[in-house]
Write an enzyme that holds these catalytic residues in place. Structure first.
Site, PDB file in Angstrom:
ATOM      1  N   ALA A 114       0.840  -1.200   0.000  1.00 32.35           N
ATOM      2  CA  ALA A 114       0.000   0.000   0.000  1.00 32.35           C
ATOM      3  C   ALA A 114       0.872   1.245   0.000  1.00 32.35           C
ATOM      4  O   ALA A 114       1.981   1.260   0.526  1.00 32.35           O
ATOM      5  CB  ALA A 114      -0.909  -0.004   1.214  1.00 32.35           C
TER       6      ALA A 114
ATOM      7  N   ASN B  82       8.429   9.604   4.283  1.00 29.70           N
ATOM      8  CA  ASN B  82       7.202  10.224   3.787  1.00 29.70           C
ATOM      9  C   ASN B  82       6.346  10.689   4.954  1.00 29.70           C
ATOM     10  O   ASN B  82       6.338  10.091   6.021  1.00 29.70           O
ATOM     11  CB  ASN B  82       6.426   9.245   2.893  1.00 29.70           C
ATOM     12  CG  ASN B  82       5.388   8.450   3.657  1.00 29.70           C
ATOM     13  OD1 ASN B  82       4.282   8.917   3.919  1.00 29.70           O
ATOM     14  ND2 ASN B  82       5.767   7.219   4.042  1.00 29.70           N
TER      15      ASN B  82
ATOM     16  N   PHE C  42      -2.110  10.199   4.124  1.00 26.71           N
ATOM     17  CA  PHE C  42      -3.272   9.545   3.519  1.00 26.71           C
ATOM     18  C   PHE C  42      -3.972  10.431   2.480  1.00 26.71           C
ATOM     19  O   PHE C  42      -5.198  10.584   2.486  1.00 26.71           O
ATOM     20  CB  PHE C  42      -4.301   9.132   4.583  1.00 26.71           C
ATOM     21  CG  PHE C  42      -3.874   8.031   5.513  1.00 26.71           C
ATOM     22  CD1 PHE C  42      -2.786   7.224   5.237  1.00 26.71           C
ATOM     23  CD2 PHE C  42      -4.597   7.792   6.682  1.00 26.71           C
ATOM     24  CE1 PHE C  42      -2.414   6.200   6.103  1.00 26.71           C
ATOM     25  CE2 PHE C  42      -4.237   6.781   7.555  1.00 26.71           C
ATOM     26  CZ  PHE C  42      -3.139   5.982   7.274  1.00 26.71           C
TER      27      PHE C  42
ATOM     28  N   ASN D 286      -5.276  -0.144   8.561  1.00 24.65           N
ATOM     29  CA  ASN D 286      -4.030   0.563   8.844  1.00 24.65           C
ATOM     30  C   ASN D 286      -4.211   1.394  10.111  1.00 24.65           C
ATOM     31  O   ASN D 286      -4.900   2.412  10.109  1.00 24.65           O
ATOM     32  CB  ASN D 286      -3.672   1.465   7.654  1.00 24.65           C
ATOM     33  CG  ASN D 286      -2.325   2.137   7.792  1.00 24.65           C
ATOM     34  OD1 ASN D 286      -1.740   2.171   8.864  1.00 24.65           O
ATOM     35  ND2 ASN D 286      -1.825   2.682   6.688  1.00 24.65           N
TER      36      ASN D 286
ATOM     37  N   SER E   4       0.253   4.093  10.568  1.00 24.32           N
ATOM     38  CA  SER E   4       0.964   5.180   9.913  1.00 24.32           C
ATOM     39  C   SER E   4       1.329   6.251  10.937  1.00 24.32           C
ATOM     40  O   SER E   4       0.497   6.608  11.782  1.00 24.32           O
ATOM     41  CB  SER E   4       0.110   5.807   8.812  1.00 24.32           C
ATOM     42  OG  SER E   4       0.700   7.013   8.346  1.00 24.32           O
TER      43      SER E   4
ATOM     44  N   ASN F 117       1.738   9.323  10.249  1.00 22.37           N
ATOM     45  CA  ASN F 117       1.463  10.630   9.647  1.00 22.37           C
ATOM     46  C   ASN F 117       0.042  11.137   9.845  1.00 22.37           C
ATOM     47  O   ASN F 117      -0.324  12.170   9.297  1.00 22.37           O
ATOM     48  CB  ASN F 117       1.783  10.570   8.143  1.00 22.37           C
ATOM     49  CG  ASN F 117       3.237  10.232   7.904  1.00 22.37           C
ATOM     50  OD1 ASN F 117       4.122  10.759   8.566  1.00 22.37           O
ATOM     51  ND2 ASN F 117       3.481   9.320   6.973  1.00 22.37           N
ATOM     52  N   THR F 118      -0.764  10.411  10.617  1.00 20.67           N
ATOM     53  CA  THR F 118      -2.100  10.869  10.985  1.00 20.67           C
ATOM     54  C   THR F 118      -2.159  10.976  12.499  1.00 20.67           C
ATOM     55  O   THR F 118      -1.951   9.970  13.189  1.00 20.67           O
ATOM     56  CB  THR F 118      -3.188   9.899  10.480  1.00 20.67           C
ATOM     57  OG1 THR F 118      -3.179   9.879   9.052  1.00 20.67           O
ATOM     58  CG2 THR F 118      -4.569  10.323  10.957  1.00 20.67           C
TER      59      THR F 118
ATOM     60  N   LYS G  93      -2.545  -3.959   9.880  1.00 17.47           N
ATOM     61  CA  LYS G  93      -1.164  -3.574   9.590  1.00 17.47           C
ATOM     62  C   LYS G  93      -0.589  -2.835  10.785  1.00 17.47           C
ATOM     63  O   LYS G  93      -1.162  -1.839  11.238  1.00 17.47           O
ATOM     64  CB  LYS G  93      -1.095  -2.691   8.343  1.00 17.47           C
ATOM     65  CG  LYS G  93       0.329  -2.389   7.888  1.00 17.47           C
ATOM     66  CD  LYS G  93       0.358  -1.778   6.499  1.00 17.47           C
ATOM     67  CE  LYS G  93       1.790  -1.593   5.999  1.00 17.47           C
ATOM     68  NZ  LYS G  93       1.831  -1.106   4.604  1.00 17.47           N
TER      69      LYS G  93
ATOM     70  N   ASN H 297       4.615  -1.446   8.925  1.00 15.32           N
ATOM     71  CA  ASN H 297       4.512  -0.124   8.313  1.00 15.32           C
ATOM     72  C   ASN H 297       5.867   0.584   8.413  1.00 15.32           C
ATOM     73  O   ASN H 297       6.872  -0.031   8.752  1.00 15.32           O
ATOM     74  CB  ASN H 297       3.426   0.688   9.029  1.00 15.32           C
ATOM     75  CG  ASN H 297       2.707   1.655   8.116  1.00 15.32           C
ATOM     76  OD1 ASN H 297       3.330   2.348   7.308  1.00 15.32           O
ATOM     77  ND2 ASN H 297       1.387   1.729   8.245  1.00 15.32           N
ATOM     78  N   THR H 298       5.899   1.865   8.117  1.00 17.99           N
ATOM     79  CA  THR H 298       7.140   2.639   8.214  1.00 17.99           C
ATOM     80  C   THR H 298       7.516   2.868   9.681  1.00 17.99           C
ATOM     81  O   THR H 298       6.692   2.705  10.579  1.00 17.99           O
ATOM     82  CB  THR H 298       6.983   3.990   7.510  1.00 17.99           C
ATOM     83  OG1 THR H 298       5.891   4.707   8.119  1.00 17.99           O
ATOM     84  CG2 THR H 298       6.698   3.808   6.032  1.00 17.99           C
TER      85      THR H 298
ATOM     86  N   GLY I 257      11.951  -3.142   3.859  1.00 16.33           N
ATOM     87  CA  GLY I 257      13.342  -3.414   3.562  1.00 16.33           C
ATOM     88  C   GLY I 257      13.582  -4.549   2.595  1.00 16.33           C
ATOM     89  O   GLY I 257      14.687  -5.093   2.532  1.00 16.33           O
TER      90      GLY I 257
ATOM     91  N   TYR J 166       7.924  -1.702  -1.699  1.00 13.96           N
ATOM     92  CA  TYR J 166       7.517  -0.428  -2.282  1.00 13.96           C
ATOM     93  C   TYR J 166       8.748   0.427  -2.568  1.00 13.96           C
ATOM     94  O   TYR J 166       9.064   0.741  -3.713  1.00 13.96           O
ATOM     95  CB  TYR J 166       6.543   0.282  -1.339  1.00 13.96           C
ATOM     96  CG  TYR J 166       6.173   1.722  -1.671  1.00 13.96           C
ATOM     97  CD1 TYR J 166       6.751   2.412  -2.730  1.00 13.96           C
ATOM     98  CD2 TYR J 166       5.227   2.400  -0.927  1.00 13.96           C
ATOM     99  CE1 TYR J 166       6.404   3.734  -3.022  1.00 13.96           C
ATOM    100  CE2 TYR J 166       4.870   3.722  -1.211  1.00 13.96           C
ATOM    101  CZ  TYR J 166       5.483   4.377  -2.255  1.00 13.96           C
ATOM    102  OH  TYR J 166       5.144   5.671  -2.538  1.00 13.96           O
TER     103      TYR J 166
END
Length: 340
Positions: A65, A114, A118, A178, A181, A183-184, A215, A244-245, A298, A319
């Site tokens: 994703a 990043n 979203f 998800n 993340s 970033n939210t 995830k 995830n990241t 990775g 990705y």
């Protein structure tokens, strides 16, 4: 050829702008007669077929994703040899995401940072595209990744996820929740077992017969990862996607001042390899054999995929390496897996 193009041209572009340039090209590769020509070069060998989630995958390796947020490149990515495509993250409410710039390359580390936030056209638009894809390309395995809308408070997150699930689950082969993340705001707090349990229960009801996965982040302590894995099994989920990241910046080759200047965001790519593999092993030891674990983070080479599979991953995703390896990365991995 691609590496030369990347070095002299693409690396000089803003990463998000470079991605937008790639979208129409990848879409074109999914349209006949181009898809026939590309598939002749990239189609995974029949020996790579993998069974997971009650589905047949042409290869165990798929695209994670984040690459195709708005369900625009699925056929092109499948033509390039990826065994499945996980679209999204999509949210119930369409949103622009965080201000640009929000995607950064760490070339020396083969990594990305990043803070996209979203950005997507919303679950309803995604559902429309998925419905059309089901008519045109029914054999492509498609996962749909859903997240919380930024305008929705954390205490109302469950209803927000349920809205997305009801829209996209009927047209997806599996659904991924998800909650990881960075970033939210507030999202990662949903990974706490006491919060996650009712959320997953509600989304499971909305997803119906579509397999549901969750995830998770790589930054959780191992004991919390075990707790989430045990919860997922108890609630009857089909699997876990790990990971995830990361918000960690440890062990990078890129100068610290450059990393600090980039600021907040999730780190992905080669630096995540060891932690992602470790999380996979923790989960695999805590869940039954039939419980699906998708490993991501990775992954660059066929040897990486083999290592994840040997550690218990049913499926593997990537990705970030696409940015550095180019459009025939999937083909290269599949050929390496076949030779191995």
């Amino acid at each position: 050829m691609y590496r030369l193009l990347f070095r002299v041209f693409l690396s000089r572009l803003d990463p998000e702008s470079a991605h937008h340039l790639a979208v129409p090209v990848i879409r074109l590769l999914g349209v006949r007669p181009f898809s026939w020509m590309v598939r002749a070069l990239t189609a995974p060998h029949a020996a790579l077929r993998t069974r997971a989630l009650g589905l047949d995958f042409p290869s165990s390796f798929g695209i994670a994703a984040g690459f195709d947020k708005d369900v625009k490149m699925v056929r092109g990515l499948a033509a390039l040899g990826f065994g499945h495509v996980e679209v999204g993250t999509v949210t119930a409410v369409p949103q622009e995401g965080n201000p640009r710039p929000r995607l950064f390359r760490l070339v020396a580390d083969r990594a990305l940072i990043n803070r996209m936030g979203f950005n997507n056209a919303g679950a309803a638009a995604a559902a429309d595209r998925l419905r059309a894809l089901r008519r045109r390309a029914p054999r492509i395995v498609i996962g749909a990744n859903i997240g919380k809308s930024r305008v929705v408070d954390v205490e109302n997150a469950t209803a927000d996820y349920v809205t997305s699930a009801r829209l996209v689950a009927p047209h997806a082969d599996y659904l991924a929740v998800n909650v990881s993340s960075p970033n939210t705001p507030g999202l990662r707090g949903l990974q706490a077992v006491e919060t996650l349990a009712p959320l997953l229960r509600a989304v499971q009801g909305a997803a119906g017969s579509t397999p549901l996965l969750v995830k998770i982040a790589p930054d959780l302590p191992d004991e919390e990862i075990v707790g989430i894995a045990e919860l997922a099994v108890r609630e009857g989920l089909a699997g876990i996607i790990a990971t995830n990241t990361t918000i960690s910046r440890e062990g990078l080759t890129t100068p610290p001042e450059k990393v600090e200047a980039i600021g907040a965001g999730g780190l992905s790519g080669a630096p995540l390899r060891e932690r992602s593999l470790a999380v996979l092993r923790v989960i695999r030891a805590a869940v039954p054999d039939e419980f699906c674990v998708i490993s991501v983070g990775g992954v660059t080479t066929a040897d990486d995929v083999r290592e994840r599979r040997a550690a218990g991953a049913d499926l593997v995703q990537g990705y970030s390496a696409f940015i550095y390896e180019g459009p025939f990365w999937g083909r290269s991995l599949n050929r390496g897996l076949r030779r191995g």
